[in-house]
Enzyme design. Structure first.
Site, short mmCIF file in Angstrom:
data_model
loop_
_atom_site.label_atom_id
_atom_site.label_comp_id
_atom_site.label_asym_id
_atom_site.label_seq_id
_atom_site.Cartn_x
_atom_site.Cartn_y
_atom_site.Cartn_z
N LYS A 41 0.57 -1.19 -0.08
CA LYS A 41 -0.19 0.03 -0.04
C LYS A 41 0.83 1.33 -0.01
O LYS A 41 2.16 1.11 0.21
CB LYS A 41 -1.02 -0.02 1.25
CG LYS A 41 -0.17 0.16 2.48
CD LYS A 41 -1.10 -0.14 3.83
CE LYS A 41 -0.41 -0.01 4.91
NZ LYS A 41 -1.00 -0.65 6.15
N ARG A 76 -10.55 0.22 15.17
CA ARG A 76 -10.25 0.90 14.34
C ARG A 76 -11.33 0.61 13.13
O ARG A 76 -12.22 1.49 12.46
CB ARG A 76 -8.88 0.97 13.67
CG ARG A 76 -8.74 2.17 12.53
CD ARG A 76 -7.13 2.08 12.16
NE ARG A 76 -6.65 0.81 11.52
CZ ARG A 76 -5.53 0.48 10.94
NH1 ARG A 76 -4.84 1.43 10.77
NH2 ARG A 76 -5.27 -0.66 10.48
N TYR A 105 17.83 30.12 2.86
CA TYR A 105 16.80 30.82 3.43
C TYR A 105 16.98 31.37 4.99
O TYR A 105 17.31 30.69 6.00
CB TYR A 105 15.34 30.13 3.40
CG TYR A 105 14.97 30.24 2.14
CD1 TYR A 105 14.53 31.27 1.25
CD2 TYR A 105 14.56 28.92 1.43
CE1 TYR A 105 13.92 31.37 0.14
CE2 TYR A 105 14.10 28.92 0.27
CZ TYR A 105 13.77 29.97 -0.52
OH TYR A 105 13.25 29.95 -1.54
C1 LIG Z 1 -0.45 -1.87 6.81
C2 LIG Z 1 -1.07 -3.07 7.23
C3 LIG Z 1 -0.08 -4.22 7.54
C4 LIG Z 1 1.33 -4.13 7.61
O1 LIG Z 1 2.06 -3.68 8.89
P1 LIG Z 1 3.43 -3.56 9.21
O2 LIG Z 1 3.54 -3.20 10.39
O3 LIG Z 1 4.20 -2.66 8.12
O4 LIG Z 1 3.99 -5.00 8.71
C5 LIG Z 1 -0.77 -5.11 8.13
N1 LIG Z 1 -2.40 -5.34 8.01
C6 LIG Z 1 -3.00 -4.27 7.83
C7 LIG Z 1 -4.60 -4.28 7.84
C8 LIG Z 1 -2.48 -2.89 7.44
O5 LIG Z 1 -3.21 -1.84 7.36
#
Ligand SMILES: *Cc1c(COP(=O)(O)O)cnc(C)c1O
Length: 334
Positions: free
Chosen positions: A33, A116, A243
């Protein structure tokens, strides 16, 4: 020009360590993602496929379309289900079961304590009834831990809840559903992984965010951020740079600008407490949108090669450091 190097050898090393934990590389779902946590979704998809992974996780349909050909199945965490045999969709609310197409592969997310996303545990029987009644295709059931990276009873409590969920699902006659709950931290600390897949993000990219007490599996950062020299000048003693002129040369010195700045996703931070590059060079004065100044004449410099260390400096986590890097930056696989 800023560019990103992706180290294939380090990635394969991390995936090897993770496969030893999961028992089978086909049980590791690469979480890609958000442009693969800023690494570059296409480059990462190509490499993890080359290693032998067959499963991936992304946020939406747009991301999935980019990597459709690389995997047997891609779990989409937050988008409208479509009937595609290569895609499965997280369902986080009972109402989503009303509208789901019959042939879409669904993965029911159950809230075992993070609060969540996901249906409540009490809603599970109702959800399973609805799935049966509407003839929906239940492909998986999963949950997410809120404290897998902490030493507390929370993890055990959520795990126990998920075991109850599994039992209920089986009792309703769903025999072929896949179950998953582990993220990186959960997989790294587990000694007896026995689920169908683990959803692994940060560990694959090279960061073990667990406290030392869990024993430390060493992982190797995949990404490094580099910048090329734009111009060089001599700064006379007392002249100030950038700056606001926040840095004053304590002596005559030769400095160069390098083409990387907050426009690329490099954190701006504070010139009072400058970030020090991987090669030990403190950034002189303020970070601009596209440039930083360093006391160097090299044609290119490595800004950071360890996001966890950079995160410590900027008061954040490795995830945010890499995810901030813009997708437009060129990615080079080495
Ligand atoms: C992002 C995510 C993961 C991965 O988590 P990591 O800590 O990067 O391994 C796993 N499951 C869900 C639902 C996520 O949103």
């Amino acid at each position: 020009m800023a560019y990103i190097k992706l180290n294939r050898e380090n990635l394969f090393y991390n995936l090897k360590q993770l496969s030893l934990k999961s028992g089978d590389k086909r049980k590791i779902a690469a979480v890609l993602k958000d442009n693969a946590y800023g690494h570059g979704i296409l480059e990462m998809a190509q490499m993890v496929k080359e290693f032998g992974l067959t499963q991936a996780v992304v946020m939406n349909n747009q991301e999935a379309q980019k990597i459709l050909n690389y995997f047997d199945n891609i779990l989409i965490l937050n988008d409208t289900p479509t009937a595609n045999p290569k895609l499965s969709y997280a369902v986080s609310e009972l109402s989503q079961l009303q509208n789901a197409p019959k042939d879409a592969k669904l993965e029911l997310k159950v809230d075992t304590g993070m609060h969540r996303n996901g249906i409540l545990m009490q809603e599970l029987p109702q959800a399973l009834e609805m799935i049966k009644k509407h003839g929906l295709n239940l492909f998986g059931v999963f949950t997410h831990y809120r404290s897998a990276d902490e030493l507390s009873s929370e993890f055990a409590w959520q795990k126990a809840n998920f075991e109850k969920v599994k039992k209920t699902v089986r009792n309703y006659g769903f025999k072929t559903v896949r179950f998953h709950s582990h993220n990186s931290a959960a997989l790294l600390r587990s000694s007896e992984f026995n689920e169908d897949i683990a959803r692994v993000g940060i560990a694959m990219y090279g960061y073990n965010e667990l406290p030392e007490v869990f024993g430390s599996i060493e992982l190797k950062p995949v990404l490094s951020l580099w910048a090329k020299r734009a111009s060089t000048r001599i700064l006379k003693k007392g002249q100030r740079v950038g700056y606001g002129g926040d840095f004053t040369a304590p002596k005559d010195m030769t400095v160069s600008t390098y083409n990387a700045g907050y426009g690329h996703g490099l954190f701006r931070g504070s010139s009072q407490n400058p970030f020090v590059t991987a090669e030990g060079l403190p950034i002189l004065g303020r970070v601009s949108m596209d440039f930083i100044t360093l006391e160097s004449t090299k044609d290119e410099v490595c800004i950071f090669n360890n996001a966890k260390e950079a995160a410590k400096h900027f008061g954040t986590i490795s995830y945010e450091i890499t995810t901030a890097l813009k997708s437009e930056i060129e990615r080079v696989v080495i």
